[in-house]
Design a protein around this motif. Structure first.
Motif, PDB file in Angstrom:
ATOM      1  N   LEU A 182      59.875 106.876 104.357  1.00  0.00           N
ATOM      2  CA  LEU A 182      60.405 108.119 105.482  1.00  0.00           C
ATOM      3  C   LEU A 182      60.276 107.079 106.823  1.00  0.00           C
ATOM      4  O   LEU A 182      59.484 106.373 107.199  1.00  0.00           O
ATOM      5  CB  LEU A 182      59.169 108.957 105.546  1.00  0.00           C
ATOM      6  N   GLU A 183      61.547 107.169 107.329  1.00  0.00           N
ATOM      7  CA  GLU A 183      61.580 106.619 108.900  1.00  0.00           C
ATOM      8  C   GLU A 183      60.615 107.031 109.692  1.00  0.00           C
ATOM      9  O   GLU A 183      60.334 108.432 109.814  1.00  0.00           O
ATOM     10  CB  GLU A 183      63.166 106.783 109.385  1.00  0.00           C
ATOM     11  N   ARG A 184      60.172 106.401 110.618  1.00  0.00           N
ATOM     12  CA  ARG A 184      59.198 106.548 111.554  1.00  0.00           C
ATOM     13  C   ARG A 184      59.619 107.835 112.271  1.00  0.00           C
ATOM     14  O   ARG A 184      59.014 108.827 112.765  1.00  0.00           O
ATOM     15  CB  ARG A 184      58.934 105.255 112.380  1.00  0.00           C
ATOM     16  N   VAL A 238      68.828 107.716 103.069  1.00  0.00           N
ATOM     17  CA  VAL A 238      67.819 108.165 101.938  1.00  0.00           C
ATOM     18  C   VAL A 238      68.738 107.931 100.530  1.00  0.00           C
ATOM     19  O   VAL A 238      68.292 107.261  99.817  1.00  0.00           O
ATOM     20  CB  VAL A 238      67.305 109.638 102.065  1.00  0.00           C
ATOM     21  N   GLU A 239      69.928 108.431 100.513  1.00  0.00           N
ATOM     22  CA  GLU A 239      71.009 108.297  99.402  1.00  0.00           C
ATOM     23  C   GLU A 239      70.770 106.209  99.356  1.00  0.00           C
ATOM     24  O   GLU A 239      70.785 106.247  97.997  1.00  0.00           O
ATOM     25  CB  GLU A 239      72.282 108.619  99.801  1.00  0.00           C
ATOM     26  N   GLY A 254      48.826 109.111 105.967  1.00  0.00           N
ATOM     27  CA  GLY A 254      48.728 108.211 106.716  1.00  0.00           C
ATOM     28  C   GLY A 254      50.313 107.718 106.765  1.00  0.00           C
ATOM     29  O   GLY A 254      51.066 107.862 105.949  1.00  0.00           O
ATOM     30  N   TYR A 255      50.559 106.786 107.658  1.00  0.00           N
ATOM     31  CA  TYR A 255      51.674 106.253 107.685  1.00  0.00           C
ATOM     32  C   TYR A 255      51.764 104.718 107.829  1.00  0.00           C
ATOM     33  O   TYR A 255      51.055 104.056 108.888  1.00  0.00           O
ATOM     34  CB  TYR A 255      52.534 106.818 108.909  1.00  0.00           C
ATOM     35  N   CYS A 270      56.417 103.951 104.997  1.00  0.00           N
ATOM     36  CA  CYS A 270      56.162 104.874 104.071  1.00  0.00           C
ATOM     37  C   CYS A 270      55.289 105.930 104.597  1.00  0.00           C
ATOM     38  O   CYS A 270      54.200 105.394 105.350  1.00  0.00           O
ATOM     39  CB  CYS A 270      55.532 104.035 102.736  1.00  0.00           C
ATOM     40  N   LEU A 271      55.430 107.259 104.071  1.00  0.00           N
ATOM     41  CA  LEU A 271      54.282 108.118 104.426  1.00  0.00           C
ATOM     42  C   LEU A 271      53.328 108.272 103.115  1.00  0.00           C
ATOM     43  O   LEU A 271      53.941 108.111 102.106  1.00  0.00           O
ATOM     44  CB  LEU A 271      54.976 109.414 104.572  1.00  0.00           C
TER      45      LEU A 271
END
Ligand SMILES: Nc1nc2c(ncn2[C@@H]2O[C@H](COP(=O)(O)OP(=O)(O)O)[C@@H](O)[C@H]2O)c(=O)[nH]1
Ligand SMILES: [Mg+2]
Ligand SMILES: [Zn+2]
Ligand SMILES: [Zn+2]
Lengths: 591, 217
Positions: free
Chosen positions: A384-386, A54-55, A319-320, A326-327
């Motif tokens: 956001l990772e799946r 994330v960083e 939704g994703y 992306c969320l």
């Protein structure tokens, strides 16, 4: 210890799950314990890597901002500052081949430098252990196909399958079975084990056995018991799900009879579930008031007053997007918001937060609208990772804006993304959610460890059908393993209680004492049909020897078909769940 | 209790014949204690330790400090666990190859362990430190320092004579290995895809003295 003759042909050992079958049961158990400790460590590691990612993404986003400049004008690829033709003209980064100004460089030696982005990527590769996986993948081509599973991972998986077969007792009648199950869970190996415990050399610390030992100390017996709770359950049922959530947090949650003390007295249970505070309770509340003040001061001023009168619902859609990872969170509308001051109009806005906080740093806010039924239709996107979907929770809170940073809390709700099966479909799923009062932590001292407003527990659930069960029809077993129990070790006398509420006003209760690093296991005998309508409540209690009353610290609930569906669709497989353990107002006591 | 507040997770693994003192050695390193009892390690085990690591910058400036979480794998030396333990080799970043200074046989087996490593570790030439343990039992010594040093040089790896009983050189051996692994990480990311042919054929077993270790990448 003279060595036996050993064969040293240089064979390439193939790791086959059945290898484990060659070991004795005791040895398998020992190895399993080690693997489980390893797994706990890897879970922490995976979290850390996620944070690093994330960083890194943050740095990428910063650097990726492209500002269009007049043609021919050069600019630094990182900070977009214009570069001169002769003076301060930047140079090309050896990593990404972009022209970089002198400020956006990380110098490693007199001749060597990299741009900030390349540097960040390099750091990431080192710190995340990526370098190692890359090396591994060069030698072991199967890694590319099967992902970076460690040997421990693979073994543990094959083990779990194996050990379960060994553990399940053949078609026992419901009550006896409790005993036999416990026996097999606390394997026959306890003697050599205690022996080895005397020996400090064993680094082993995570044991189900140890757990069960301290259970006895606590005089709380683990096991299953079916308790029939006449009216109370029917009262519960009449409450809507949201209302029940609130009831649990606001009033005294109906406590359950202590198995070791008096399992039969359901009257006592009923009478102890009054919603009013007793003197004892008050003293507890005051004992924890400091922390309450803390959490209040950070969230706004006079929220305490309205807390008990939170009403209303909020419509949220998720939704994703698999392509962009992306969320998408859409705040659609609210209805029936309660705003205490009748003379003024409500000015609500919605704050959205992705939890756990330590991984996600996006705070999102809608615009301020007017009235008690505001419509927003605002969509927020977060990277956001799946894989993170199942472990993430979205906190949605509604606030009244009074300008100048003063705000009033109107209600909040926590939504587990795991419940929405987002990875399966692109379309947004919209739901109305009941707003609840503010969640508080009543755990002392550990506030920095997790978000103060709630504690997320990683749990793994598995449902097994017993095909050979001719007596009870389609019986099965729900297994719950909580992996990060250490988060809960608030006091020596804390214990976890799992309550599986079943149709027909039945409840299966299981209690286990807590030990720091152990994974905690519970299992419930339940049929597939029953499970569909079941709800699982995980309670964290603190046993009080002096006051003779146990205190409910936190509680989480897992209910609804969507949760169970995953389990039912693939029996025998472990599924990850995140249980948001809400702090309960510290008035839930039982003696 | 482990938390995620560290910068690196480094996984090291101890291997060598049964009874050479792997378990005792690791216990000394993590807890600074000695246990004279001999309990056979069942298959695998690990211990953990959090250490602070300071880099020495190439240009001599003060290095940065990092928190390193060490996962130290202990393996059973016995043959019947071999398929299990060697399977764990590939997830380790560095190796403590141990023998017993009071057992010639355990020293002779170092060569065999080396080939096990070569076959099962994450790469052909992983970072290894050779450790001759039980240095305190000088009257029972069967392996001379010179002998062991020669072997280590042949493989191009550092050699230490340690005693888990007294603690002598134990830290140094582990820190040296950690150092090698940390350097390896840097090399691997700085020379991306820098050809594979600088290592081909020249496995350490072929006794090529390597003054400077090269990254396999
Ligand atoms: N005197 C002495 N004994 C040691 C030393 N290291 C290990 N031992 C003993 O050697 C035996 C075997 O050690 P252990 O660690 O279990 O060997 P492993 O099979 O390699 O794990 C134990 O009785 C230890 O106490 C040492 O440095 N000095
Ligand atoms: Mg051992
Ligand atoms: Zn710049
Ligand atoms: Zn660059």
């Amino acid at each position: 210890m003279k060595l036996e003759e050993e064969s040293w042909e240089n064979r390439h050992y193939q790791l086959c799950p059945m290898d484990l079958g060659l070991f004795q049961a005791l040895e398998r158990e020992r190895v399993l314990e080690v693997l489980q400790r390893d797994k706990a460590l890897r879970t922490i590691e995976a979290d850390r890597i996620r944070r690093l990612k994330v960083e890194l993404q943050g740095i990428y986003h910063q650097g990726a901002k492209t500002i269009t400049r007049p043609y021919g004008q050069r600019s630094c690829a990182r900070c977009q500052r214009p570069l001169g033709k002769f003076w301060d003209c930047g140079s090309v980064c050896c990593g990404c081949s972009h022209r970089i100004c002198s400020r956006c460089r990380v110098v490693r030696s007199a001749i060597e430098w990299k741009c900030t982005m390349c540097h960040a990527f390099r750091e990431f590769k080192i710190k995340s252990g990526d370098w190692f996986l890359e090396q591994q993948a060069k030698k072991y081509t199967d890694i590319k196909e099967n992902g970076h599973e460690t040997t421990g991972d693979k073994l543990l998986q094959s083990y779990q399958r194996l050990s379960f077969i060994a553990v399940v007792p053949p078609t026992p009648p419901p009550f006896k079975e409790v005993k036999s199950f416990n026996k097999s869970e606390e394997p026959k190996t306890s003697k050599p084990f205690t022996k080895s415990m005397e020996n400090l050399m064993m680094s082993v610390s995570a044991h189900i056995r140890k757990l069960s030992k301290s259970q006895n100390d606590l005089s709380v017996e683990a096991g299953q018991l079916t308790v029939n709770y006449g009216r109370l359950n029917s009262r519960r049922k009449s409450l809507s799900e949201g209302a029940l959530d609130r009831a649990c947090n606001l009033c005294k949650a109906p406590s359950l009879p202590d198995l070791s003390q008096n399992a039969k007295s359901s009257e006592q249970y009923a009478s102890s579930s009054s919603v009013y505070l007793t003197d004892d309770d008050v003293s507890y509340t005051s004992a924890y008031s400091d922390e309450h003040r803390d959490s209040n001061s950070s969230t706004g001023m006079d929220c305490g007053f309205f807390e008990n009168s939170v009403t209303g619902e909020i419509e949220v859609a998720f939704g994703y997007n698999n392509r962009t990872s992306c969320l998408e969170i859409t705040i659609k509308a609210c209805r029936n918001l309660m705003f205490g001051d009748m003379r003024k109009k409500c000015h609500p806005y919605v704050k959205v937060r992705l939890l756990p906080k330590k991984y996600h740093n996006n705070k999102m806010k809608t615009a301020v609208r007017r009235g008690n039924n505001p419509v927003y239709n605002e969509t927020f996107t977060c990277a956001l990772e799946r894989e993170q979907l199942v472990s993430s929770v979205v906190k949605v809170s509604v606030w009244h804006s009074r300008g100048l940073k003063r705000k009033l809390f109107l209600g909040e709700t926590f939504l587990r993304l795991a419940d929405f099966s987002l990875e399966k479909t692109h379309t947004q799923r919209s739901v109305w959610n009941t707003l609840g009062p503010k969640q508080r932590h009543s755990l002392g001292g550990d506030v920095e460890l997790f978000p103060s407003d709630l504690l997320l527990l990683n749990a793994q659930l598995q449902f097994l059908t017993h095909t050979d069960d001719t007596l009870t029809g389609s019986a099965g077993q729900l297994k719950v393993v909580i992996t990060d129990v250490w988060k809960l070790s608030v006091s020596k006398t804390a214990y976890i209680e799992g309550v599986l509420h079943l149709p027909g006003e039945r409840e299966l209760v299981q209690r286990t004492a807590l030990k720091k690093t152990d994974a905690l296991q519970m299992s419930f005998r339940v049929s597939l049909q029953e499970l569909q309508q079941a709800n699982l409540q995980i309670n964290l209690w603190e046993k009080h020897t002096f006051s003779l009353a146990d205190r409910l610290l936190r509680s989480a609930r897992l209910a609804g078909e969507s949760s169970w569906q995953r389990l039912q669709q693939s029996p025998g497989e472990w599924h990850d769940f995140v249980l948001p353990l809400h702090a309960t107002v510290s008035t839930n006591m039982r003696s | 209790m482990t938390d995620g507040d560290y910068d690196y997770l480094i996984k090291l693994l101890a291997l060598g014949d049964s009874g050479v003192g792997k378990t005792t050695f690791l216990y000394r390193y993590t807890d600074n204690k000695f246990n004279p009892k001999f309990i056979t390690t069942v298959g695998i085990d690990f211990r953990e330790k959090r250490v602070v690591y300071t880099t020495n910058s190439p240009n001599g400036t003060t290095g940065k400090t990092f928190k390193v979480h060490l996962q130290l794998w202990d393996t059973a030396g016995q043959e019947r666990f071999r398929s299990l333990t060697t399977a764990f080799f590939r997830d380790a970043m560095g190796f403590l190859l141990m023998f017993d200074l009071t057992s010639q046989q355990s020293f002779l087996n170092v060569r065999n362990w080396m080939s096990q490593l070569q076959a099962n570790a994450y790469c052909e030439n992983p970072d290894i430190v050779l450790v001759g343990n039980k240095a305190d039992l000088s009257d029972q010594r069967e392996v001379q320092e010179k002998q062991a040093k020669e072997l280590a040089d042949k493989y191009g790896i550092p050699y230490f004579e340690t005693s888990a009983a007294t603690g002598a050189e134990v830290d140094k051996a582990v820190v040296t290995l950690l150092d090698l692994v940390m350097k390896r990480m840097e090399q691997c990311v700085d020379k991306p895809a820098a050809d594979t042919h600088n290592t081909d054929g020249t496995s350490k077993l072929d006794a090529v003295p390597t003054a400077e270790k090269k990254c396999a990448c």
